[in-house]
Design a protein around this motif. Structure first.
Motif, mmCIF file in Angstrom:
data_model
loop_
_atom_site.group_PDB
_atom_site.id
_atom_site.type_symbol
_atom_site.label_atom_id
_atom_site.label_comp_id
_atom_site.label_asym_id
_atom_site.label_seq_id
_atom_site.Cartn_x
_atom_site.Cartn_y
_atom_site.Cartn_z
ATOM 1 N N SER A 1 14.067 -19.046 20.889
ATOM 2 C CA SER A 1 13.495 -20.390 20.848
ATOM 3 C C SER A 1 13.328 -20.940 22.263
ATOM 4 N N GLN A 2 14.168 -20.502 23.190
ATOM 5 C CA GLN A 2 14.053 -21.013 24.541
ATOM 6 C C GLN A 2 12.960 -20.298 25.333
ATOM 7 N N LEU A 3 12.866 -18.988 25.147
ATOM 8 C CA LEU A 3 11.975 -18.216 26.017
ATOM 9 C C LEU A 3 10.708 -17.739 25.322
ATOM 10 N N GLY A 4 10.697 -17.766 23.996
ATOM 11 C CA GLY A 4 9.547 -17.200 23.298
ATOM 12 C C GLY A 4 8.613 -18.274 22.805
ATOM 13 N N THR A 5 7.382 -17.902 22.545
ATOM 14 C CA THR A 5 6.451 -18.822 21.911
ATOM 15 C C THR A 5 5.482 -18.009 21.077
ATOM 16 N N ARG A 6 5.015 -18.613 19.996
ATOM 17 C CA ARG A 6 3.991 -17.934 19.208
ATOM 18 C C ARG A 6 2.615 -18.434 19.595
ATOM 19 N N ARG A 7 2.560 -19.332 20.572
ATOM 20 C CA ARG A 7 1.257 -19.876 20.951
ATOM 21 C C ARG A 7 0.674 -19.033 22.072
ATOM 22 N N LEU A 8 -0.635 -18.841 21.982
ATOM 23 C CA LEU A 8 -1.292 -17.943 22.924
ATOM 24 C C LEU A 8 -1.432 -18.574 24.298
ATOM 25 N N GLN A 9 -1.759 -19.858 24.309
ATOM 26 C CA GLN A 9 -2.106 -20.468 25.600
ATOM 27 C C GLN A 9 -0.977 -20.406 26.626
ATOM 28 N N PRO A 10 0.260 -20.776 26.233
ATOM 29 C CA PRO A 10 1.334 -20.647 27.242
ATOM 30 C C PRO A 10 1.493 -19.209 27.725
ATOM 31 N N GLN A 11 1.302 -18.255 26.809
ATOM 32 C CA GLN A 11 1.448 -16.850 27.221
ATOM 33 C C GLN A 11 0.387 -16.474 28.249
ATOM 34 N N LEU A 12 -0.845 -16.870 27.969
ATOM 35 C CA LEU A 12 -1.919 -16.532 28.905
ATOM 36 C C LEU A 12 -1.709 -17.242 30.243
ATOM 37 N N ARG A 13 -1.233 -18.503 30.136
ATOM 38 C CA ARG A 13 -1.013 -19.262 31.365
ATOM 39 C C ARG A 13 0.020 -18.551 32.228
ATOM 40 N N LEU A 14 1.086 -18.112 31.548
ATOM 41 C CA LEU A 14 2.143 -17.407 32.263
ATOM 42 C C LEU A 14 1.593 -16.142 32.918
ATOM 43 N N LEU A 15 0.740 -15.452 32.163
ATOM 44 C CA LEU A 15 0.153 -14.207 32.673
ATOM 45 C C LEU A 15 -0.642 -14.481 33.950
ATOM 46 N N VAL A 16 -1.454 -15.548 33.891
ATOM 47 C CA VAL A 16 -2.275 -15.881 35.061
ATOM 48 C C VAL A 16 -1.373 -16.234 36.238
ATOM 49 N N TRP A 17 -0.336 -17.013 35.952
ATOM 50 C CA TRP A 17 0.557 -17.423 37.045
ATOM 51 C C TRP A 17 1.261 -16.216 37.651
ATOM 52 N N ILE A 18 1.702 -15.325 36.784
ATOM 53 C CA ILE A 18 2.409 -14.143 37.308
ATOM 54 C C ILE A 18 1.452 -13.303 38.158
ATOM 55 N N ALA A 19 0.223 -13.148 37.664
ATOM 56 C CA ALA A 19 -0.759 -12.383 38.441
ATOM 57 C C ALA A 19 -0.989 -13.051 39.789
ATOM 58 N N PHE A 20 -1.068 -14.374 39.757
ATOM 59 C CA PHE A 20 -1.303 -15.109 40.986
ATOM 60 C C PHE A 20 -0.142 -14.922 41.960
ATOM 61 N N ALA A 21 1.075 -15.034 41.395
ATOM 62 C CA ALA A 21 2.261 -14.875 42.233
ATOM 63 C C ALA A 21 2.327 -13.457 42.796
ATOM 64 N N ALA A 22 1.972 -12.488 41.955
ATOM 65 C CA ALA A 22 2.021 -11.098 42.410
ATOM 66 C C ALA A 22 1.046 -10.862 43.550
ATOM 67 N N ALA A 23 -0.108 -11.542 43.487
ATOM 68 C CA ALA A 23 -1.084 -11.377 44.565
ATOM 69 C C ALA A 23 -0.641 -12.137 45.811
#
Lengths: 113, 986
Positions: B579-601
């Motif tokens: 409940s703290q770390l997971g979500t069933r919603r797509l948007q937060p997941q995609l947002r996280l993905l973009v942020w991680i990609a950004f941070a990785a770059a």
């Protein structure tokens, strides 16, 4: 020219990312297509493209590699275009089936409260 | 001298074979037993009995070699890279255990033949039983600690399977799971401990480890090693505080309890402690940990056993107590203690196995194991009762029985001072107390079950068990008696071999005599016997009616604590983390993905910095910039319009695609341009077909009413998008203004013509140099197309998009209103001229596709582009004349195109095997064809033909499947309407 291309890649990716974060599935599919243009151009730009030097050999004999642009990113992008088409088609169908099944075109399959 | 060497060699070979056979036989038997029919009780018992007897005979045959030479070994290379060998090693101690495992195993098989009912699936039982025997033999015979761990885990697994044998019973399932969890955790600890030992010693070989005792004890990692190894040993031997799995394991069939949970598997823990005793024992830490666990198990186990109402529960707690006794003996660190421990391991196995068999007979013949219900069974089963009494007496430590001998040694050791501490001072008192409890529960078992008035309303009429079911018990009880009266002549030499193999030169002087005179240990024995009898008499009435379990401790059940812990860890915490770390919603997941990609770059940029590129950039071309001004406008427009104006967004997306395409032309990538253009067309058609099924959405004017939260959300997304765009701009600009490093491009450019026979280097890379990648890629394409097809077969549109579109309804109404028009006329009239032209274009596009395909190897084109072009030809026909018209005239079988393409490409690739080359090696030459002229014919071109065919099939399949949805729905509604009309007419 490099600056133009770089800005183009940035705008395509940025518009795509914006749409990627939107709630409707159609926005997502357009966003993914825009990102794939951006990424394809980005990979393509890794080969330092320039005007008038396609990697199509002109002579049968020995050649000077400096006369041609890098063919490797082009080969990569060519496959990326075709696979991009396939994933777009797959995503479109998943989108339609999900919409038929849940009655909603929200990415989560249900309208937000 | 000459004759001796072959002898020695022969002996070693025999050792090798016998040791391997000892391990292989039970496992092979297990496999064979699994394949016998489910009612073959006798065949199963014969097989299992033969295996056990074979192991027994083979083990006994090894004794002379062991008595003479110390240890026999068999070594096979296993993972030489890690220095691991499959080493088997049998010394006196291992021999004694192997004898115990095989002898009791044989007796239990015999017993189980009569115990198991005809309804039970016996192949499973005997198969697991034999496999367990093999695993247990593996533990005692392992000459390598890693190998020992593997067999150790196998015993846990087979114990789990055997406890859960009656898996229709919830208690059996829970007991099995608990046993596996506890022993499994212990096994992990042991693995870690063994890895530490390996780290300290530098080898996992048992002999080397046993020789490095001082090194291990003085190492700084000694305490973690000790704790981890003991975690494994104490869980396995059900020692306090891990004891509670053993009573729950009593849900297993009684032969399993007799074999695994008293005689063998639980002995693995004390076996390991004794095995590693020379290495780990003797320190203060060892004394405290092992001593506390052993003393607590010994006293508490015996105390709990008194209050059990289930016979098997009583025996289970008694087992915990006796193993605690052995653990206590090992904790002392004195050689005499170790001798007593090894002796008691053997004695306990004999009397406890026979007692479990008695419990099984009582259960089998009377239908219950509850001591409160049982009574006076002596008159029904005198032989079983007598045998059980002798075994119980051995358990209680009555003189002239084997249990007395080892208990005497235990008392002597407990009374002696080893380490000056409270624990050592308490040891003799604890020993007497625990032994008194043992006397009490032994009397209780015998008195409660066999004496007193005849039992009332038992589920079955009790009677004596068949001879062969009693026979194993008789043998074991006989062993108790014989060892108890003449120990020196029976067990003496074998025990000595075993003790010597563990203790080596430290082996002390000890005496196995029955009578040592009036010594302190004898006094302690007498005190325990009298005390136990008094205790039983005072508790007699209370015990006859009390609940299960001891007073006070009844509420503090280890089982309940365990279950609560399991629920907390595997349910509450897991849910919390989810409940703290997971979500069933797509948007937060995609947002996280973009942020991680950004941070990785960003990370390398931050840590390494950005040097300015050394290369001056080419002058800006205003025309190119103008083209991209349009492209940027299209991209931003598509992003802007995608929510409310889907068609506009789609057109703008196409615009951006076209500008991309122009860029490819501009910057020397003709192949990409061709492919991009064609794919752009097909994608647009596809998305247009899909638009029909999306919900209507009208732009409302409530934009001013957007909540603050939504505004903030959009702002955050906008910032993310801008950051991503700027980052991409920066990276691509930085790359493009830098000199390229030496790449593999030159290789491909130089070799394309000489090796690949083509001048279009991109195409040569795709179909020749990297042909295998392309092969994988077209496979993906085919899979995607079939997935699309399969998903759409079950497609159900949302209710609000089922109706015909407005345009179709208007046209239909128009046709119906005019008497001179038929339904559908307007549709066919619609855009008549363009549709005729589109139909005429069919052959033209096919020729174009063929042209693209043929020139592909030398000039821009190729299988991909030609395939998409060909698909466009088909689609154009569908668009011009409608699905029904086309399919009445043209058989398009896209799945066959896909299949042919894939098979053809694979066969072309395999063709190179015929010539002795690897998969997809290409061959090329030029062929003079009439009219056409010189045509490059490379096997790569044939491969490209497969690509072409698959691309055509996949593209057409996806488009047609989607286009068909409109017709399917119409057809379905027409059928429904006709059915309705028919029912009305009737």
């Amino acid at each position: 020219m490099e600056l133009t291309l770089a800005i183009a890649i940035g705008v395509l990716t940025g518009s795509g990312v914006w749409l990627l974060l939107r709630p409707r599935t159609f926005q997502l599919i357009i966003g993914l297509s825009l990102i794939s243009y951006g990424v394809n151009l980005f990979i393509f730009s890794m080969g330092r493209p320039r005007f008038g030097a396609p990697p199509v050999l002109l002579t049968d004999g020995a050649i000077n590699p400096a006369d041609y642009t890098d063919p490797v990113p082009q080969a990569l992008v060519l496959t990326a275009i075709v696979i991009g088409f396939a994933t777009t088609a797959l995503f479109l169908v998943v989108l339609l089936v999900s919409r038929g099944l849940t009655g909603s075109d929200h990415v989560d399959g249900r309208e937000p409260r | 001298m000459v004759a001796e060497i072959p002898d020695e060699l022969l002996r070693r070979m025999t050792d090798h074979t016998s040791l391997l056979l000892l391990i292989v036989m039970p496992f092979a038997g297990a496999v064979a037993a699994g394949f016998l029919p489910s009612n073959a009780r006798n065949a199963e018992a014969w097989l299992a009995g033969a295996v056990a007897l074979g192991v027994l005979v083979l083990t006994s045959a090894c004794y002379p070699a062991i008595a003479a030479g110390g240890a026999i070994r068999a070594e096979i290379e296993w993972i030489p890279a890690l220095g691991l060998n499959f080493t088997l090693r049998m010394d006196g101690f291992a021999w004694l255990f192997a004898m115990l495992i095989s002898a009791i195993g044989f007796l239990v098989v015999l017993y189980a033949r009569y115990y198991m009912s005809p309804e039970d699936p016996v192949p499973r039982f005997f198969s697991f039983f034999l496999a367990f025997m093999g695993a247990m033999l593996g533990i005692v015979l392992s000459g390598n600690l890693i190998l020992l761990i593997i067999f150790w885990e196998l015993t846990s697994i087979f114990s789990f399977l055997l406890i859960g044998y009656w898996h229709h019973n919830a208690g059996a399932r829970d007991g099995a799971r608990m046993a596996l969890t506890i022993t499994g955790i212990g096994g992990l600890g042991l693995l870690a401990g063994v890895l530490l030992i390996g780290h300290i010693v530098g080898s996992y070989d048992l002999e080397q480890v046993l020789a490095s005792g001082d090194q291990i004890r003085s190492h700084e990692l000694y305490i973690p090693t000790l704790v981890l190894v003991l975690l494994g040993a104490l869980t396995k031997s059900a020692q306090f505080p891990f004891h509670f799995w053993l009573p729950n394991a009593m849900a297993a069939p009684t032969p399993v309890s007799a074999y695994l949970h008293s005689a063998t598997m639980v002995k693995a823990g004390v076996f390991l402690m004794a095995r590693l005793w020379p290495v780990l024992a003797g320190t203060e830490e060892w004394f405290w940990i092992v001593g506390l666990a052993g003393m607590a198990s010994f006293v508490l186990g015996a105390y709990f056993a008194i209050f059990q109402q289930d016979i098997k529960g009583l025996l289970a707690y008694s087992t915990i107590s006796h193993l605690g006794l052995i653990t206590m003996l090992l904790s002392l660190g004195s050689p005499l203690g170790a001798v007593a421990a090894i002796f008691h391991m053997m004695n306990h196995a004999t009397f406890k196995a026979s007692l479990f068999m008695a419990a099984g007979i009582i259960d089998h013949e009377s239908g219950t194991r509850d001591i409160r219900r049982l009574s006076g069974l002596f008159r029904f089963m005198p032989i079983t009762a007598t045998l059980a009494m002798v075994a119980s007496a051995a358990m209680a430590g009555v003189p002239l029985l084997n249990g007395f001998l080892s208990k005497e040694m235990f008392f002597a050791e407990a009374a002696a001072t080893h380490q000056i501490s409270i624990l050592d001072t308490a040891a003799p008192y604890a020993a007497v107390l625990g032994s008194a409890f043992a006397v009490a529960y032994s009397i209780r078992f015998i008195h409660g079950v066999f004496f007193g008035p005849p039992p009332l309303d038992l589920p079955r009429d009790p009677h004596e068990a068949p001879f062969l079911m009693r026979f194993p018990m008789q043998l074991l009880v006989l062993a108790c008696l014989v060892v108890g009266t003449i120990p020196g002549l029976t067990i003496g030499p074998f025990l000595h071999t075993a003790v010597t193999s563990v203790l080596g030169p430290a082996t002390p002087q000890y005496s196995l005599a029955v009578w040592h005179g009036f010594t302190l240990p004898l006094m302690m024995s007498v005190a325990a016997l009298i005390g136990g009898a008094i205790l039983f008499l005072s508790l007699k009435t209370y015990l006859a009616n009390c609940e299960e379990g001891p007073p006070v401790f009844r509420r503090l059940k280890g089982q309940r604590i365990f279950e609560r812990a399991m629920v907390t860890v595997s349910w509450r915490w897991a849910r919390f983390v989810e409940s703290q770390l997971g979500t069933r919603r797509l948007q937060p997941q995609l947002r996280l993905l973009v942020w991680i990609a950004f941070a990785a770059a960003l990370w390398p940029l931050y840590s390494l910095g950005l040097d300015p590129g050394g290369v001056t950039w080419a002058e800006s071309d205003p025309a190119f910039a103008a083209v991209w001004a349009i492209g940027i406008f299209c991209a931003l427009g598509a992003a802007w319009q995608a929510k409310f104006h889907r068609l506009a967004a789609l057109i703008l997306l196409g615009g951006a695609g076209l500008v991309t395409c122009i860029t490819f032309v501009w910057l020397s990538a003709p192949d990409l341009a061709v492919t991009q253009l064609l794919v752009e067309i097909v994608t647009t058609v596809l998305l247009l077909l899909g638009l029909r099924w999306l919900p209507k959405r009208f732009e409302d004017n409530s934009l001013g009413l957007v909540t603050l939260a939504a505004k903030l959300r959009r702002l955050r997304d906008l910032a993310t998008a801008v950051a991503a765009g700027l980052g991409m701009t920066l990276i691509s600009y930085a790359v493009m203004t830098r000199m390229p490093p030496a790449t593999i491009a030159d290789y491909f450019l130089e070799r394309a013509y000489s090796d690949g026979g083509g001048k279009n280097v991109v195409n040569v890379i795709l179909v020749d140099f990297r042909g295998f990648d392309t092969f994988g890629e077209i496979t993906v394409l085919g899979v995607v197309a079939l997935t699309v097809f399969a998903l759409l077969r079950r497609f159900r549109p949302a209710p609000d998009s089922v109706e015909s579109p407005e345009q179709q309804r208007v046209q239909k109404a128009f046709d119906e209103a005019r008497p001179d028009r038929e339904a559908g006329d307007t549709v066919s009239d619609y855009l008549l001229v363009p549709s005729v032209i589109m139909q005429w274009l069919f052959p033209v596009i096919i020729v174009f596709a063929a042209y693209l395909f043929l020139r592909g190897h030398d000039l821009p084109g190729g299988g991909f582009a030609a395939g998409v072009a060909m698909a466009a030809a088909f689609i154009l026909q569908y668009m011009a004349a409608g699905t029904i018209w086309v399919e009445a005239r043209l058989r398009v079988l896209p799945v066959n195109w896909i299949g042919f393409g894939l098979l053809f490409a694979a066969m072309v690739g395999m063709g190179s095997w015929l010539a002795g080359y690897p998969f997809l090696t290409s061959h090329s030459q030029y062929l003079e064809l009439p009219l056409v002229g010189s045509v490059p014919v490379a096997s790569a071109t044939l491969f490209d033909l497969g690509v072409f065919s698959l691309v055509v099939g996949a593209t057409v399949l996806m488009l047609i499947a989607l286009a068909h949805q409109s017709i399917r729905r119409l057809r379905a509604s027409r059928i429904a309407a006709e059915a309705e009309a028919a029912s009305e007419a009737a």
